[in-house]
Design a protein around this motif. Structure first.
Motif, PDB file in Angstrom:
ATOM      1  N   SER A  12      71.223  29.929  93.790  1.00  0.00           N
ATOM      2  CA  SER A  12      70.063  30.610  93.206  1.00  0.00           C
ATOM      3  C   SER A  12      68.941  29.642  92.867  1.00  0.00           C
ATOM      4  CB  SER A  12      70.461  31.410  91.956  1.00  0.00           C
ATOM      5  OG  SER A  12      71.397  32.389  92.281  1.00  0.00           O
ATOM      6  N   LYS A  71      62.242  27.945  84.378  1.00  0.00           N
ATOM      7  CA  LYS A  71      61.547  29.240  84.349  1.00  0.00           C
ATOM      8  C   LYS A  71      61.408  29.833  85.742  1.00  0.00           C
ATOM      9  CE  LYS A  71      58.845  28.411  80.171  1.00  0.00           C
ATOM     10  NZ  LYS A  71      57.499  28.165  79.626  1.00  0.00           N
ATOM     11  N   PHE A  74      64.883  31.257  86.783  1.00  0.00           N
ATOM     12  CA  PHE A  74      65.569  32.194  85.895  1.00  0.00           C
ATOM     13  C   PHE A  74      65.377  33.610  86.414  1.00  0.00           C
ATOM     14  CE2 PHE A  74      67.282  33.655  81.879  1.00  0.00           C
ATOM     15  CZ  PHE A  74      68.110  32.598  81.544  1.00  0.00           C
ATOM     16  N   PRO A  75      66.438  34.419  86.437  1.00  0.00           N
ATOM     17  CA  PRO A  75      66.339  35.748  87.065  1.00  0.00           C
ATOM     18  C   PRO A  75      65.428  36.730  86.337  1.00  0.00           C
ATOM     19  CG  PRO A  75      68.519  35.427  86.116  1.00  0.00           C
ATOM     20  CD  PRO A  75      67.784  34.131  85.978  1.00  0.00           C
ATOM     21  N   LYS A  76      65.364  36.701  85.009  1.00  0.00           N
ATOM     22  CA  LYS A  76      64.581  37.693  84.276  1.00  0.00           C
ATOM     23  C   LYS A  76      63.784  37.051  83.151  1.00  0.00           C
ATOM     24  CE  LYS A  76      68.007  41.363  84.893  1.00  0.00           C
ATOM     25  NZ  LYS A  76      68.916  42.268  84.193  1.00  0.00           N
ATOM     26  N   GLU A  77      62.617  37.640  82.889  1.00  0.00           N
ATOM     27  CA  GLU A  77      61.789  37.191  81.780  1.00  0.00           C
ATOM     28  C   GLU A  77      61.128  38.415  81.160  1.00  0.00           C
ATOM     29  OE1 GLU A  77      57.952  34.277  80.967  1.00  0.00           O
ATOM     30  OE2 GLU A  77      59.078  34.095  82.827  1.00  0.00           O
ATOM     31  N   LYS A  78      61.042  38.445  79.820  1.00  0.00           N
ATOM     32  CA  LYS A  78      60.421  39.578  79.132  1.00  0.00           C
ATOM     33  C   LYS A  78      59.661  39.059  77.918  1.00  0.00           C
ATOM     34  CE  LYS A  78      61.412  44.046  77.028  1.00  0.00           C
ATOM     35  NZ  LYS A  78      62.447  45.003  76.652  1.00  0.00           N
ATOM     36  N   ASP A  79      58.387  39.388  77.834  1.00  0.00           N
ATOM     37  CA  ASP A  79      57.534  38.996  76.710  1.00  0.00           C
ATOM     38  C   ASP A  79      57.575  37.489  76.456  1.00  0.00           C
ATOM     39  OD1 ASP A  79      56.865  41.685  76.305  1.00  0.00           O
ATOM     40  OD2 ASP A  79      58.579  41.988  74.966  1.00  0.00           O
ATOM     41  N   TYR A  81      60.031  35.449  77.002  1.00  0.00           N
ATOM     42  CA  TYR A  81      61.383  34.936  76.736  1.00  0.00           C
ATOM     43  C   TYR A  81      62.240  35.089  77.985  1.00  0.00           C
ATOM     44  CZ  TYR A  81      60.108  35.111  71.810  1.00  0.00           C
ATOM     45  OH  TYR A  81      59.494  34.911  70.603  1.00  0.00           O
ATOM     46  N   LEU A  82      63.178  34.149  78.178  1.00  0.00           N
ATOM     47  CA  LEU A  82      64.130  34.255  79.274  1.00  0.00           C
ATOM     48  C   LEU A  82      65.233  35.215  78.849  1.00  0.00           C
ATOM     49  CD1 LEU A  82      64.377  30.481  80.215  1.00  0.00           C
ATOM     50  CD2 LEU A  82      62.874  32.216  81.186  1.00  0.00           C
ATOM     51  N   VAL A  83      65.530  36.194  79.707  1.00  0.00           N
ATOM     52  CA  VAL A  83      66.509  37.229  79.380  1.00  0.00           C
ATOM     53  C   VAL A  83      67.862  36.852  79.965  1.00  0.00           C
ATOM     54  CG1 VAL A  83      67.105  39.667  79.625  1.00  0.00           C
ATOM     55  CG2 VAL A  83      64.699  38.989  79.368  1.00  0.00           C
ATOM     56  N   SER A  85      71.740  38.099  80.598  1.00  0.00           N
ATOM     57  CA  SER A  85      72.543  39.301  80.679  1.00  0.00           C
ATOM     58  C   SER A  85      73.679  39.262  79.660  1.00  0.00           C
ATOM     59  CB  SER A  85      73.126  39.490  82.081  1.00  0.00           C
ATOM     60  OG  SER A  85      72.089  39.602  83.007  1.00  0.00           O
TER      61      SER A  85
END
Length: 90
Positions: A12, A71, A74-79, A81-83, A85
């Motif tokens: 990844s 960053k 990283f698979p997900k980010e929201k607001d 921040y790194l999300v 699972s």
């Protein structure tokens, strides 16, 4: 497992390239002999760890380049921040 996957897909990491050392490791793994009668293998995955064996949780500063690489991969980010699972083990 006959489907071949590239190193960048397996890791990844964008732009990852295969290496001779990694290819040799995968060859060793593919050719390993399994022994189902191995009594040292524990199938219940219940391996207790003493609190005294854990390392101290220490904050280590990272360079701006390291932070950017993390960053980007990283698979997900929201607001901002790194999300991560949620993982629940039973």
């Amino acid at each position: 497992m006959s489907k071949m996957m590239t190193v960048d897909v397996l890791s990844s990491i964008k732009g990852a390239k295969p290496s001779a050392a990694v290819n040799k490791l995968f060859d060793v793994i593919k050719n390993a002999q399994t022994n189902n009668n191995n009594t040292s293998f524990n199938n219940n995955h219940n391996n207790p760890v003493s609190i005294n064996d854990l390392r101290a949780d220490v904050v280590v500063a990272s360079s701006d380049i390291e932070k950017e690489i993390i960053k980007e991969n990283f698979p997900k980010e929201k607001d901002g921040y790194l999300v991560v699972s949620k993982v629940i083990e039973e």
